[in-house]
Design a protein around this motif. Structure first.
Motif, PDB file in Angstrom:
ATOM      1  N   ARG A 220       0.816  -1.216   0.000  1.00  0.00           N
ATOM      2  CA  ARG A 220       0.000   0.000   0.000  1.00  0.00           C
ATOM      3  C   ARG A 220       0.849   1.264   0.000  1.00  0.00           C
ATOM      4  O   ARG A 220       0.323   2.374  -0.139  1.00  0.00           O
ATOM      5  CB  ARG A 220      -0.931   0.012   1.210  1.00  0.00           C
ATOM      6  N   THR A 221       2.155   1.113   0.164  1.00  0.00           N
ATOM      7  CA  THR A 221       3.029   2.285   0.222  1.00  0.00           C
ATOM      8  C   THR A 221       2.972   3.054  -1.093  1.00  0.00           C
ATOM      9  O   THR A 221       3.152   2.488  -2.167  1.00  0.00           O
ATOM     10  CB  THR A 221       4.479   1.862   0.511  1.00  0.00           C
ATOM     11  N   ARG A 222       2.740   4.326  -0.971  1.00  0.00           N
ATOM     12  CA  ARG A 222       2.662   5.180  -2.160  1.00  0.00           C
ATOM     13  C   ARG A 222       3.583   6.385  -2.025  1.00  0.00           C
ATOM     14  O   ARG A 222       4.393   6.651  -2.899  1.00  0.00           O
ATOM     15  CB  ARG A 222       1.221   5.644  -2.374  1.00  0.00           C
ATOM     16  N   ASP A 230       0.673   5.978  -8.159  1.00  0.00           N
ATOM     17  CA  ASP A 230       0.061   4.658  -8.068  1.00  0.00           C
ATOM     18  C   ASP A 230       0.823   3.646  -8.906  1.00  0.00           C
ATOM     19  O   ASP A 230       0.856   2.458  -8.591  1.00  0.00           O
ATOM     20  CB  ASP A 230      -1.396   4.737  -8.532  1.00  0.00           C
ATOM     21  N   LEU A 231       1.480   4.116  -9.980  1.00  0.00           N
ATOM     22  CA  LEU A 231       2.251   3.206 -10.828  1.00  0.00           C
ATOM     23  C   LEU A 231       3.437   2.626 -10.067  1.00  0.00           C
ATOM     24  O   LEU A 231       3.780   1.453 -10.236  1.00  0.00           O
ATOM     25  CB  LEU A 231       2.734   3.940 -12.082  1.00  0.00           C
ATOM     26  N   GLY A 232       4.065   3.441  -9.207  1.00  0.00           N
ATOM     27  CA  GLY A 232       5.152   2.928  -8.381  1.00  0.00           C
ATOM     28  C   GLY A 232       4.660   1.908  -7.381  1.00  0.00           C
ATOM     29  O   GLY A 232       5.311   0.885  -7.140  1.00  0.00           O
ATOM     30  N   ARG A 233       3.504   2.172  -6.799  1.00  0.00           N
ATOM     31  CA  ARG A 233       2.945   1.217  -5.832  1.00  0.00           C
ATOM     32  C   ARG A 233       2.624  -0.121  -6.502  1.00  0.00           C
ATOM     33  O   ARG A 233       2.826  -1.190  -5.907  1.00  0.00           O
ATOM     34  CB  ARG A 233       1.686   1.794  -5.194  1.00  0.00           C
ATOM     35  N   ILE A 234       2.135  -0.077  -7.736  1.00  0.00           N
ATOM     36  CA  ILE A 234       1.842  -1.320  -8.452  1.00  0.00           C
ATOM     37  C   ILE A 234       3.107  -2.156  -8.616  1.00  0.00           C
ATOM     38  O   ILE A 234       3.068  -3.386  -8.515  1.00  0.00           O
ATOM     39  CB  ILE A 234       1.201  -1.011  -9.822  1.00  0.00           C
ATOM     40  N   ILE A 339       5.998  -3.635 -24.838  1.00  0.00           N
ATOM     41  CA  ILE A 339       5.253  -3.236 -23.641  1.00  0.00           C
ATOM     42  C   ILE A 339       6.027  -3.636 -22.391  1.00  0.00           C
ATOM     43  O   ILE A 339       6.123  -2.864 -21.428  1.00  0.00           O
ATOM     44  CB  ILE A 339       3.850  -3.876 -23.655  1.00  0.00           C
ATOM     45  N   VAL A 340       6.610  -4.828 -22.411  1.00  0.00           N
ATOM     46  CA  VAL A 340       7.407  -5.285 -21.266  1.00  0.00           C
ATOM     47  C   VAL A 340       8.581  -4.347 -21.026  1.00  0.00           C
ATOM     48  O   VAL A 340       8.888  -3.972 -19.880  1.00  0.00           O
ATOM     49  CB  VAL A 340       7.909  -6.722 -21.500  1.00  0.00           C
ATOM     50  N   SER A 341       9.222  -3.925 -22.098  1.00  0.00           N
ATOM     51  CA  SER A 341      10.418  -3.083 -21.982  1.00  0.00           C
ATOM     52  C   SER A 341      10.099  -1.676 -21.480  1.00  0.00           C
ATOM     53  O   SER A 341      10.987  -0.991 -20.961  1.00  0.00           O
ATOM     54  CB  SER A 341      11.128  -2.987 -23.336  1.00  0.00           C
ATOM     55  N   ALA A 342       8.856  -1.243 -21.659  1.00  0.00           N
ATOM     56  CA  ALA A 342       8.486   0.125 -21.295  1.00  0.00           C
ATOM     57  C   ALA A 342       7.808   0.213 -19.933  1.00  0.00           C
ATOM     58  O   ALA A 342       7.193   1.230 -19.608  1.00  0.00           O
ATOM     59  CB  ALA A 342       7.565   0.704 -22.375  1.00  0.00           C
ATOM     60  N   GLN A 343       7.919  -0.839 -19.113  1.00  0.00           N
ATOM     61  CA  GLN A 343       7.257  -0.841 -17.820  1.00  0.00           C
ATOM     62  C   GLN A 343       7.891   0.169 -16.851  1.00  0.00           C
ATOM     63  O   GLN A 343       9.085   0.462 -16.937  1.00  0.00           O
ATOM     64  CB  GLN A 343       7.320  -2.237 -17.202  1.00  0.00           C
ATOM     65  N   PRO A 344       7.092   0.713 -15.922  1.00  0.00           N
ATOM     66  CA  PRO A 344       7.634   1.653 -14.936  1.00  0.00           C
ATOM     67  C   PRO A 344       8.693   0.983 -14.069  1.00  0.00           C
ATOM     68  O   PRO A 344       8.722  -0.243 -13.916  1.00  0.00           O
ATOM     69  CB  PRO A 344       6.397   2.028 -14.094  1.00  0.00           C
ATOM     70  N   GLU A 345       9.553   1.778 -13.497  1.00  0.00           N
ATOM     71  CA  GLU A 345      10.606   1.268 -12.622  1.00  0.00           C
ATOM     72  C   GLU A 345      10.040   0.966 -11.237  1.00  0.00           C
ATOM     73  O   GLU A 345       9.178   1.691 -10.740  1.00  0.00           O
ATOM     74  CB  GLU A 345      11.720   2.308 -12.495  1.00  0.00           C
ATOM     75  N   ASN A 346      10.499  -0.112 -10.637  1.00  0.00           N
ATOM     76  CA  ASN A 346      10.136  -0.418  -9.253  1.00  0.00           C
ATOM     77  C   ASN A 346      10.892   0.561  -8.353  1.00  0.00           C
ATOM     78  O   ASN A 346      12.118   0.537  -8.304  1.00  0.00           O
ATOM     79  CB  ASN A 346      10.521  -1.861  -8.915  1.00  0.00           C
ATOM     80  N   PRO A 347      10.197   1.426  -7.606  1.00  0.00           N
ATOM     81  CA  PRO A 347      10.902   2.427  -6.799  1.00  0.00           C
ATOM     82  C   PRO A 347      11.756   1.820  -5.692  1.00  0.00           C
ATOM     83  O   PRO A 347      12.689   2.461  -5.213  1.00  0.00           O
ATOM     84  CB  PRO A 347       9.762   3.280  -6.225  1.00  0.00           C
ATOM     85  N   ALA A 348      11.442   0.577  -5.286  1.00  0.00           N
ATOM     86  CA  ALA A 348      12.260  -0.074  -4.262  1.00  0.00           C
ATOM     87  C   ALA A 348      13.512  -0.707  -4.852  1.00  0.00           C
ATOM     88  O   ALA A 348      14.391  -1.137  -4.103  1.00  0.00           O
ATOM     89  CB  ALA A 348      11.452  -1.153  -3.535  1.00  0.00           C
ATOM     90  N   ARG A 349      13.582  -0.769  -6.171  1.00  0.00           N
ATOM     91  CA  ARG A 349      14.747  -1.361  -6.833  1.00  0.00           C
ATOM     92  C   ARG A 349      15.507  -0.312  -7.639  1.00  0.00           C
ATOM     93  O   ARG A 349      16.292  -0.657  -8.523  1.00  0.00           O
ATOM     94  CB  ARG A 349      14.282  -2.484  -7.757  1.00  0.00           C
TER      95      ARG A 349
END
Length: 366
Positions: A220-222, A230-234, A339-349
């Motif tokens: 739930r961390t945003r 919300d994209l980062g949370r996803i 589409i896979v290559s253009a995914q948002p970055e995981n903010p925890a990574r």
């Protein structure tokens, strides 16, 4: 001779007693199994999606592939208020939405996360009480669940994707935390510190094994990490799903009946399903179909979106990428690599920010 008869008599008594004991164990075992079956069946809550939606739906696939809509409810009722804070009264929205597509031979699956802030055209629906709910243009995707319950969420998802949702599974905050605890927690890693004053999550860079409440705070961390979107949370939710699959696959359920019962009881108390999944037999059948799919056989993407022209706090499908994604799943094909290559970055990574270095001194003039 008399002594020999006495020995035989004692042996017969021992064998008779052993046979009676074995029979008693069989009866008790069958009784326990019967009790467990009735208990677990009684735990499950279900919704008859088919009856509410009728025949005006996308056709079901005939090649063995199928789709499941998985929703996380943000209800604050009961235990959920203690975990999440706030109060939504008797209403709830779909805080998390994932379309799970399982391929025809059940060897691979794709998960597509739908951002809750996506603006969609919500169709006319009928709520759980039979009341008509008018459709709406430019409605937030997650409002469908609030307006018309599970059936409206399914109908909206089918209209958005063009895919038949063969099954529906819903879990709330408290249920998620219970399930995580039942399987022994989840291990996550972060390259950056996560400090979320709203959820209380406080993680230093590194690897962490989280309990149920901590795992709930993580997904739930945003605003505690990244850009607060919300994209980062996803992306955090995707990381958690893979971690839970890894954990569940390593606890030896079938060799530990006590653990199996505990998890089964927890799971069935924590979810709401469509009526076709509303029994222990049906859920076991679904688990059997998915048993070959682990973290390495699971692809996870977010629906391609762009900022909505009408509202900078909302998003809309990015075209033609969104249509290409849904078409691939409908054809039971892999998600396009673009589409896979253009995914948002995981903010925890994210790559740690390097410490600033002092500028080099200019050479002294001579």
């Amino acid at each position: 001779m008399a002594e020999h008869k006495r020995v035989l008599t004692r042996r017969r008594k021992i064998l008779r007693a052993a046979a009676c004991a074995f029979a008693a164990l069989v009866v008790l075992g069958a009784g326990a199994a019967g009790y467990a079956y009735v208990k677990l069946n009684g735990n499950i809550k279900s919704v008859d999606i088919n009856a509410r939606l009728g025949d005006a739906r996308p056709p079901a696939a005939t090649d063995g592939s199928f789709n499941v809509l998985v929703l996380g409810s943000d209800s604050r009722n009961g235990e959920n208020g203690d975990l999440a804070g706030g109060d939504t009264g008797d209403t709830a929205r779909s805080d998390t939405a994932m379309v799970l597509h399982v391929n025809q031979d059940h060897s691979h699956a794709e998960v597509v996360s739908i951002p809750r802030d996506t603006l969609v055209t919500r169709p006319d629906c009928t709520d759980a009480g039979g009341k008509a709910v008018a459709g709406a243009k430019r409605a937030m995707y997650n409002s469908a669940f609030e307006a018309g319950g599970a059936a409206c969420a399914v109908k909206t998802t089918e209209q958005l994707t063009g895919l038949r949702m063969d099954h529906y599974v819903q879990i709330d905050f408290a249920g998620f935390a219970r399930v995580v605890d039942a399987i022994g927690g989840a291990t996550v890693s972060t390259t950056v510190a996560i400090h979320d004053k709203d959820s209380g999550l406080d993680l230093a860079p590194g690897e962490h094994h989280l309990d149920g409440q901590q795992s709930l705070a993580f997904v739930r961390t945003r605003h505690g990490v990244g850009d607060g979107s919300d994209l980062g949370r996803i992306e955090l939710q995707k990381q958690m799903v893979k971690s839970l699959l890894q954990q569940a696959g390593g606890i030896g359920l079938y060799s530990n009946p006590v653990k199996l019962w505990s998890i089964g009881d927890t799971m069935t108390r924590s979810i709401t399903t469509d009526s076709a999944l509303g029994s222990v037999n049906a859920l076991v059948g679904l688990v059997q179909e998915l048993k070959g799919i682990g973290p390495d056989q699971l692809g996870m993407v977010t629906l391609p979106v762009v900022t909505a022209p009408s509202d900078p706090n909302r998003v809309v499908e990015q075209q033609p990428q969104a249509d290409q994604l849904w078409a691939a799943l409908k054809a039971d094909q892999p998600v396009p690599q673009a589409i896979v290559s253009a995914q948002p970055e995981n903010p925890a990574r994210a790559a740690p920010t390097a410490a600033p270095t002092a500028p080099a001194k200019a050479p002294a003039r001579r």
